[in-house]
Write an enzyme that holds these catalytic residues in place. Structure first.
Site, PDB file in Angstrom:
ATOM      1  N   GLY A   1       0.774  -1.235   0.000  1.00 14.42           N
ATOM      2  CA  GLY A   1       0.000   0.000   0.000  1.00 14.42           C
ATOM      3  C   GLY A   1       0.804   1.282   0.000  1.00 14.42           C
ATOM      4  O   GLY A   1       0.282   2.337   0.340  1.00 14.42           O
ATOM      5  N   SER A   2       2.067   1.230  -0.450  1.00  9.26           N
ATOM      6  CA  SER A   2       2.824   2.491  -0.427  1.00  9.26           C
ATOM      7  C   SER A   2       2.207   3.498  -1.387  1.00  9.26           C
ATOM      8  O   SER A   2       2.178   4.701  -1.100  1.00  9.26           O
ATOM      9  CB  SER A   2       4.312   2.266  -0.736  1.00  9.26           C
ATOM     10  OG  SER A   2       4.511   1.986  -2.094  1.00  9.26           O
ATOM     11  N   ASN A   3       1.684   3.038  -2.509  1.00  8.98           N
ATOM     12  CA  ASN A   3       1.048   3.975  -3.447  1.00  8.98           C
ATOM     13  C   ASN A   3      -0.275   4.499  -2.893  1.00  8.98           C
ATOM     14  O   ASN A   3      -0.563   5.693  -3.013  1.00  8.98           O
ATOM     15  CB  ASN A   3       0.838   3.315  -4.809  1.00  8.98           C
ATOM     16  CG  ASN A   3       2.100   3.326  -5.629  1.00  8.98           C
ATOM     17  OD1 ASN A   3       2.499   4.368  -6.141  1.00  8.98           O
ATOM     18  ND2 ASN A   3       2.770   2.178  -5.717  1.00  8.98           N
TER      19      ASN A   3
ATOM     20  N   MET B   1      -3.693  -6.626  -7.271  1.00  8.52           N
ATOM     21  CA  MET B   1      -3.028  -7.735  -7.947  1.00  8.52           C
ATOM     22  C   MET B   1      -3.988  -8.729  -8.606  1.00  8.52           C
ATOM     23  O   MET B   1      -3.633  -9.886  -8.806  1.00  8.52           O
ATOM     24  CB  MET B   1      -2.099  -8.465  -6.959  1.00  8.52           C
ATOM     25  CG  MET B   1      -1.043  -7.561  -6.338  1.00  8.52           C
ATOM     26  SD  MET B   1      -0.167  -6.512  -7.536  1.00  8.52           S
ATOM     27  CE  MET B   1       1.012  -7.700  -8.147  1.00  8.52           C
TER      28      MET B   1
ATOM     29  N   HIS C   1       1.807   0.729 -13.331  1.00  7.56           N
ATOM     30  CA  HIS C   1       2.594  -0.477 -13.634  1.00  7.56           C
ATOM     31  C   HIS C   1       4.083  -0.120 -13.612  1.00  7.56           C
ATOM     32  O   HIS C   1       4.488   0.895 -14.190  1.00  7.56           O
ATOM     33  CB  HIS C   1       2.190  -1.021 -15.011  1.00  7.56           C
ATOM     34  CG  HIS C   1       2.869  -2.312 -15.325  1.00  7.56           C
ATOM     35  ND1 HIS C   1       2.452  -3.513 -14.778  1.00  7.56           N
ATOM     36  CD2 HIS C   1       3.955  -2.587 -16.072  1.00  7.56           C
ATOM     37  CE1 HIS C   1       3.259  -4.476 -15.197  1.00  7.56           C
ATOM     38  NE2 HIS C   1       4.179  -3.941 -15.987  1.00  7.56           N
TER      39      HIS C   1
HETATM   40  C1  GRF Z   1       3.748  -1.079  -7.480  1.00  8.35           C
HETATM   41  O1  GRF Z   1       5.055  -1.319  -7.942  1.00  8.35           O
HETATM   42  C2  GRF Z   1       2.813  -0.915  -8.637  1.00  8.35           C
HETATM   43  O2  GRF Z   1       3.411  -0.356  -9.775  1.00  8.35           O
HETATM   44  C3  GRF Z   1       2.401  -2.340  -8.936  1.00  8.35           C
HETATM   45  O3  GRF Z   1       2.289  -2.943  -7.657  1.00  8.35           O
HETATM   46  C4  GRF Z   1       3.187  -2.299  -6.749  1.00  8.35           C
HETATM   47  C5  GRF Z   1       2.375  -1.927  -5.550  1.00  8.35           C
HETATM   48  O4  GRF Z   1       3.161  -1.412  -4.513  1.00  8.35           O
HETATM   49  N1  GRF Z   1       1.173  -2.376  -9.693  1.00  8.35           N
HETATM   50  P1  GRF Z   1       2.450  -0.781  -3.234  1.00  8.35           P
HETATM   51  O5  GRF Z   1       1.530  -1.845  -2.633  1.00  8.35           O
HETATM   52  O6  GRF Z   1       1.710   0.427  -3.652  1.00  8.35           O
HETATM   53  O7  GRF Z   1       3.589  -0.473  -2.289  1.00  8.35           O
END
Ligand code: GRF
Length: 198
Positions: free
Chosen positions: A15-17, A97, A116
């Site tokens: 969930g960092s994004n 995912m 992505h």
């Molecule tokens: C990221 O690298 C994104 O590009 C891919 O999955 C990863 C998710 O990372 N689709 P996070 O869970 O947001 O840390």
């Protein structure tokens, strides 16, 4: 004042994004034009759930189980319910995912956005960072794009290149890619939210 658009974030993992988007837009709705209305995870113990609850207690977080293909129809039905309930303008896949069905995607043209970790069309699918490193390419990158029925193939909103250094390990390259993700994902959402697509 900007017209606010409602976003729902779907995430499966760390969930960092998702957290970074919340850092950028939580409670800035009328200024940024972006309101994060809800977060959904398909995995009941995904770290993203606790992180979002801690960071943004007023954003509702929903767990809708979707681990196997047989759970997809119910997941999508419940997600459609949330989209109407929260008057969602954009569905954001932030490390989600699972693959959404063509039928679901066709209901929301240019309304579902994915990030992505490669310069699409290169390295579509899983383990994109690892495959880029193993390919000995000089560059990889990050792509934010609209989702279409074909995985990792929809129109590009924003891309940024990341150089692969000879000394890179998977970890060092992943770290640089995540930094770029955290920079361009909010920028991409800002740009789509200011364009009326409906
Ligand atoms: C990221 O690298 C994104 O590009 C891919 O999955 C990863 C998710 O990372 N689709 P996070 O869970 O947001 O840390």
């Amino acid at each position: 004042m900007k017209i606010e658009k409602n976003f729902i974030i779907l995430a499966s993992g760390t969930g960092s994004n998702a957290v970074n988007l919340i850092d950028n837009f939580y409670k800035t709705g009328s200024v940024s034009g972006i309101n994060i209305a809800a977060v959904v995870s398909n995995i009941s113990d995904a770290p993203v759930i606790e992180k979002v609850r801690k960071k943004a207690p007023d954003i509702p977080v929903f767990v809708i189980p979707f681990l196997t293909a047989s759970q997809r129809p119910l997941f999508e039905k419940e997600l459609c319910g949330l989209v109407s309930r929260y008057k969602i303008d954009f569905i954001v896949l932030a490390g989600f995912m699972k693959i959404l069905s063509a039928e679901f995607v066709s209901k929301f043209p240019l309304k579902i956005i994915n990030i992505h970790p490669s310069l699409l069309p290169d390295f579509k699918g899983k383990d994109a960072i690892k495959r880029a490193l193993e390919s000995k390419a000089d560059f990889t990158g990050v792509t934010v794009h609209y989702v279409t029925a074909e995985v990792d193939s929809g129109p590009v909103i924003l891309q940024e290149t990341v150089r692969i250094e000879k000394s890179d390990t998977l970890e060092s390259l992943e770290n640089r890619i995540h930094k770029i993700e955290h920079k361009i994902f909010p920028e991409a959402l800002m740009s789509v939210s200011s364009v009326s697509l409906s």
